[in-house]
Motif scaffolding. Structure first.
Motif, PDB file in Angstrom:
ATOM      1  N   GLY A  11      -0.109  76.276  59.795  1.00  0.00           N
ATOM      2  CA  GLY A  11      -1.549  76.416  59.634  1.00  0.00           C
ATOM      3  C   GLY A  11      -2.059  77.842  59.619  1.00  0.00           C
ATOM      4  O   GLY A  11      -3.262  78.067  59.449  1.00  0.00           O
ATOM      5  N   LYS A  12      -1.162  78.832  59.777  1.00  0.00           N
ATOM      6  CA  LYS A  12      -1.570  80.237  59.804  1.00  0.00           C
ATOM      7  C   LYS A  12      -1.199  80.921  58.489  1.00  0.00           C
ATOM      8  O   LYS A  12      -0.074  80.769  58.000  1.00  0.00           O
ATOM      9  N   ASN A  13      -2.137  81.656  57.938  1.00  0.00           N
ATOM     10  CA  ASN A  13      -1.854  82.440  56.734  1.00  0.00           C
ATOM     11  C   ASN A  13      -0.820  83.508  57.088  1.00  0.00           C
ATOM     12  O   ASN A  13      -1.033  84.306  58.005  1.00  0.00           O
ATOM     13  N   ILE A  14       0.297  83.528  56.372  1.00  0.00           N
ATOM     14  CA  ILE A  14       1.373  84.460  56.744  1.00  0.00           C
ATOM     15  C   ILE A  14       0.955  85.920  56.599  1.00  0.00           C
ATOM     16  O   ILE A  14       1.604  86.813  57.149  1.00  0.00           O
ATOM     17  N   LYS A  15      -0.121  86.189  55.879  1.00  0.00           N
ATOM     18  CA  LYS A  15      -0.619  87.564  55.776  1.00  0.00           C
ATOM     19  C   LYS A  15      -1.175  88.060  57.114  1.00  0.00           C
ATOM     20  O   LYS A  15      -1.274  89.256  57.340  1.00  0.00           O
ATOM     21  N   ASN A  16      -1.518  87.105  57.984  1.00  0.00           N
ATOM     22  CA  ASN A  16      -2.062  87.471  59.293  1.00  0.00           C
ATOM     23  C   ASN A  16      -1.012  87.416  60.394  1.00  0.00           C
ATOM     24  O   ASN A  16      -1.324  87.612  61.568  1.00  0.00           O
ATOM     25  N   VAL A  17       0.218  87.113  60.009  1.00  0.00           N
ATOM     26  CA  VAL A  17       1.330  87.045  60.963  1.00  0.00           C
ATOM     27  C   VAL A  17       2.160  88.316  60.846  1.00  0.00           C
ATOM     28  O   VAL A  17       2.370  88.828  59.742  1.00  0.00           O
ATOM     29  N   SER A  18       2.625  88.860  61.963  1.00  0.00           N
ATOM     30  CA  SER A  18       3.451  90.065  61.947  1.00  0.00           C
ATOM     31  C   SER A  18       4.665  89.850  61.055  1.00  0.00           C
ATOM     32  O   SER A  18       5.455  88.919  61.257  1.00  0.00           O
ATOM     33  N   LEU A  19       4.801  90.697  60.025  1.00  0.00           N
ATOM     34  CA  LEU A  19       5.897  90.562  59.073  1.00  0.00           C
ATOM     35  C   LEU A  19       7.249  90.692  59.772  1.00  0.00           C
ATOM     36  O   LEU A  19       8.191  89.945  59.477  1.00  0.00           O
ATOM     37  N   LYS A  20       7.350  91.627  60.685  1.00  0.00           N
ATOM     38  CA  LYS A  20       8.606  91.860  61.397  1.00  0.00           C
ATOM     39  C   LYS A  20       9.018  90.621  62.199  1.00  0.00           C
ATOM     40  O   LYS A  20      10.178  90.224  62.192  1.00  0.00           O
ATOM     41  N   LYS A  21       8.050  89.998  62.873  1.00  0.00           N
ATOM     42  CA  LYS A  21       8.351  88.799  63.672  1.00  0.00           C
ATOM     43  C   LYS A  21       8.602  87.594  62.764  1.00  0.00           C
ATOM     44  O   LYS A  21       9.489  86.781  63.017  1.00  0.00           O
ATOM     45  N   TYR A  22       7.823  87.497  61.701  1.00  0.00           N
ATOM     46  CA  TYR A  22       7.914  86.339  60.796  1.00  0.00           C
ATOM     47  C   TYR A  22       9.272  86.264  60.103  1.00  0.00           C
ATOM     48  O   TYR A  22       9.870  85.187  59.993  1.00  0.00           O
ATOM     49  N   ARG A  23       9.778  87.404  59.624  1.00  0.00           N
ATOM     50  CA  ARG A  23      11.047  87.387  58.894  1.00  0.00           C
ATOM     51  C   ARG A  23      12.246  87.042  59.781  1.00  0.00           C
ATOM     52  O   ARG A  23      13.313  86.722  59.274  1.00  0.00           O
ATOM     53  N   ASP A  24      12.069  87.107  61.093  1.00  0.00           N
ATOM     54  CA  ASP A  24      13.141  86.676  61.994  1.00  0.00           C
ATOM     55  C   ASP A  24      13.397  85.175  61.885  1.00  0.00           C
ATOM     56  O   ASP A  24      14.460  84.691  62.284  1.00  0.00           O
ATOM     57  N   PHE A  25      12.428  84.433  61.336  1.00  0.00           N
ATOM     58  CA  PHE A  25      12.591  82.985  61.161  1.00  0.00           C
ATOM     59  C   PHE A  25      13.377  82.657  59.888  1.00  0.00           C
ATOM     60  O   PHE A  25      13.741  81.504  59.680  1.00  0.00           O
ATOM     61  N   ILE A  26      13.605  83.647  59.022  1.00  0.00           N
ATOM     62  CA  ILE A  26      14.082  83.392  57.655  1.00  0.00           C
ATOM     63  C   ILE A  26      15.453  84.030  57.406  1.00  0.00           C
ATOM     64  O   ILE A  26      15.737  85.131  57.872  1.00  0.00           O
ATOM     65  N   ALA A  27      16.291  83.312  56.660  1.00  0.00           N
ATOM     66  CA  ALA A  27      17.558  83.872  56.167  1.00  0.00           C
ATOM     67  C   ALA A  27      17.681  83.536  54.686  1.00  0.00           C
ATOM     68  O   ALA A  27      17.214  82.485  54.232  1.00  0.00           O
ATOM     69  N   VAL A  28      18.299  84.438  53.932  1.00  0.00           N
ATOM     70  CA  VAL A  28      18.440  84.255  52.485  1.00  0.00           C
ATOM     71  C   VAL A  28      19.910  84.356  52.102  1.00  0.00           C
ATOM     72  O   VAL A  28      20.605  85.275  52.524  1.00  0.00           O
TER      73      VAL A  28
END
Length: 594
Positions: A404-421
């Motif tokens: 429910g949160k716009n990812i533009k308002n979420v810390s990019l550094k913290k957010y990318r810890d959830f993701i792997a490519v």
């Protein structure tokens, strides 16, 4: 009113960094004063050498003059040594700090920047051009010493005879005018030359990276013709810059000779006719002028070098002007510890503001743990849409919501810890297998590395290697096969334990045996993770929770495999095309076998 030195980015940047070492800088200035002052002492001593020692035959004065020369020489070389090593230390330190800051800034730039700029040109800026930052420091410190020497000797000239000093300086505006005229030309031609050198470096990097294709298509001669052409252009611009620079010295040499003739004529008149000046005074004046000529020439030469170095340094510092990725917009929001849902809401995206949208009105709801597969023809927007998930790019319109949160308002550094490519072609860094697996997590243990390798079906082949986990993979992983690299990339993603996984058809470039091993590892990796798959082989996504069919940047169809087949739409067409191709390939194989 700002000094002109602060109007140039490279010079003002060097000054800004040097302020961190203000005490060392003060020491350099003091040492330079001593060096230059001691170097100017002969201009004073020459008067006493002529008038008192040679004319009056004063033996005591001779001892004083010789002693003064010895002392001034010791002071000059000692102060010069400490001035040089201190200025060298400051310059090299600043050069390193700027290079580190530029590289750090590059790491924080958006993917779009690297899409628009050639890797070779960036390499040229960080290697060749960055060296000019250090050169600027050396030049500035040299100009400081030469400038102080010139000022000290000018003082002596005015002390001897004000009129003679003014007469000798009548041609100084010509020198300054010449320098000013050519300074702009040197700087402009220097920038053009460095830009061309950047293109040459970029061409070399691209050609060497594509050497396999060049040889496969037997096109070495065409590449060589292109290389000769661009290096000829580089030669022309470099030679033009040298020609402009070479004009300055002869012109100033002529002006300096004219200055000496004027001084000799006026001084001779004052000694012989007016008798208002002693021979010692004239010799002292001429000595000062003679001692000043070399520092003045070096000062002009260093200025030319500075103008030539500044454009190169500017190319490096221009990177610092590029806006970094924004960590978050507005007040920071948190998405919590677990990903529960992801929503694409009315998303529009264009790679450039003046281009048409690559994605248009994208709407999609994803629940935690679902496997979402994107299919479609090349250029349909599959890669673009998954690149928005980790904020490699940002949509111009609409929202991408996580919990429910716009990812533009979420810390990019913290957010990318959830993701792997896991990309289609895995990139490995030079180093060991263990280092590459551990890349996805800080403070990783050896047990975690080995467990990740086991889950990625990489453990067995790694232990068959002579150095096992300490085996060097080579540049970009060239010492390993495609399947081995892909399994190490999967282990790298596994060790991060991501909640969101992005797979760009990680098996499409592999042989059958490697594909089976990699697909099995991917199946383990996808368990209990929200997974986005870019699918080229539709047979690999039969079990996806949701298949999203893309066309011209829009979502055209959504559903499970069987549902989409029954719709007889775009997905059915893609599936039939691939199924037909496989049938034909099977028939060809059977004929060959027979």
């Amino acid at each position: 009113m700002k000094l002109k030195i602060f109007q140039n980015k490279s010079l003002s940047t060097f000054v800004k960094y040097s302020l961190k070492y203000k005490w060392a800088m003060l020491g350099v200035i003091l040492m330079s004063l001593l060096t230059s002052g001691a170097g100017a002492v002969p201009a004073w001593l020459s008067k006493y050498l002529i008038d008192d020692v040679l004319v009056k035959k004063d033996i005591d004065m001779m001892g004083i003059v010789i002693g003064a020369i010895l002392i001034s020489t010791v002071i000059k070389v000692t102060a010069g040594y400490y001035s040089d090593i201190t200025s060298d230390y400051i310059t090299e330190t600043i050069n390193r700090e700027i290079k580190v800051d530029v590289f750090n800034h590059l790491q924080k730039l958006p993917i779009s920047y690297f899409r628009k700029h050639k890797l070779g040109d960036l390499m040229a800026r960080l290697s060749g051009d960055s060296a000019m930052l250090g050169k600027i420091g050396f030049i500035l410190f040299e100009m400081l010493k030469e400038g102080i020497t010139v000022i000290a000797l000018l003082f002596r000239m005015f002390q001897v005879d004000i009129v003679l000093a003014l007469l000798s300086l009548t041609v100084m505006p010509l020198v300054i005018g010449t320098v000013r005229k050519y300074t702009k030309k040197i700087r402009k031609s220097g920038r053009v030359r460095q830009d061309t050198s950047g293109l040459v470096t970029a061409f070399i990097q691209e050609s060497l990276s594509g050497i396999f294709v060049i040889k496969a298509f037997n096109n070495s001669s065409i590449i060589m013709d292109k290389f000769k052409f661009i290096t000829q252009d580089e030669f022309k611009k470099a030679y033009r810059s040298k020609k402009i620079k070479a004009k300055v010295s002869p012109i100033n040499e002529f002006i300096s000779t004219l200055m000496v003739m004027l001084v000799a004529s006026y001084g001779g008149y004052q000694i012989i006719v007016a008798k208002t000046m002693s021979a010692g005074d004239l010799i002292s004046f001429v000595t000062a002028m003679g001692l000043m000529s070399q520092p003045l020439k070096r000062l002009i030469s260093k200025n030319n070098d500075l103008q030539e170095a500044v454009p190169s340094a500017d190319r490096v510092l221009e990177i610092l002007d590029i806006p970094q990725e924004v960590d978050h917009y507005g007040e920071e929001e948190s998405i919590g510890k677990n990903i529960e849902n992801i929503r694409f809401k009315n998303l529009y995206f264009s790679y450039n503001d003046n281009e048409k949208y690559a994605l248009k009105d994208v709407n999609l709801d994803v629940k935690a743990g679902e496997v979402i597969a994107f299919v479609g023809k090349s250029g349909s927007g599959k890669t673009t849409i998954v690149n928005l998930i980790p904020r490699f790019y940002e949509a111009q319109k609409g929202e991408l919501l996580v919990n429910g949160k716009n990812i533009k308002n979420v810390s990019l550094k913290k957010y990318r810890d959830f993701i792997a490519v896991v990309p289609q072609e895995s990139f490995l860094f030079s180093g060991t297998i263990a280092e590459n697996i551990a890349f996805g997590k800080a403070d990783v243990t050896r047990e975690e590395i080995e467990n990740a390798a086991k889950m990625a079906n990489a453990y067995n082949f790694i232990n068959e290697l002579p150095e096992k986990f300490e085996t060097e993979v080579g540049e970009r992983g060239t010492l390993l096969s495609g399947g081995q690299k892909q399994r190490i990339a999967i282990a790298r993603a596994l060790i991060q334990n991501p909640q969101i996984l992005i797979l760009d058809e990680a098996t499409s470039a592999l042989d059958t045996q490697s594909e089976k091993l990699v697909q099995d590892a991917l199946d383990k990796l996808m368990v209990n993770r929200t997974t986005f798959v870019i699918a080229h082989r539709l047979s690999t996504i039969r079990n996806a929770d949701k298949i999203v069919v893309m066309e011209n940047g829009r979502i055209k169809e959504t559903g499970k495999h069987q549902e989409l087949l029954e719709k007889n739409g775009i997905y059915r067409q893609l599936y039939d095309i691939q199924a037909g191709r496989k049938t034909e390939e099977k028939k060809i194989d059977e004929k060959v076998t027979l």
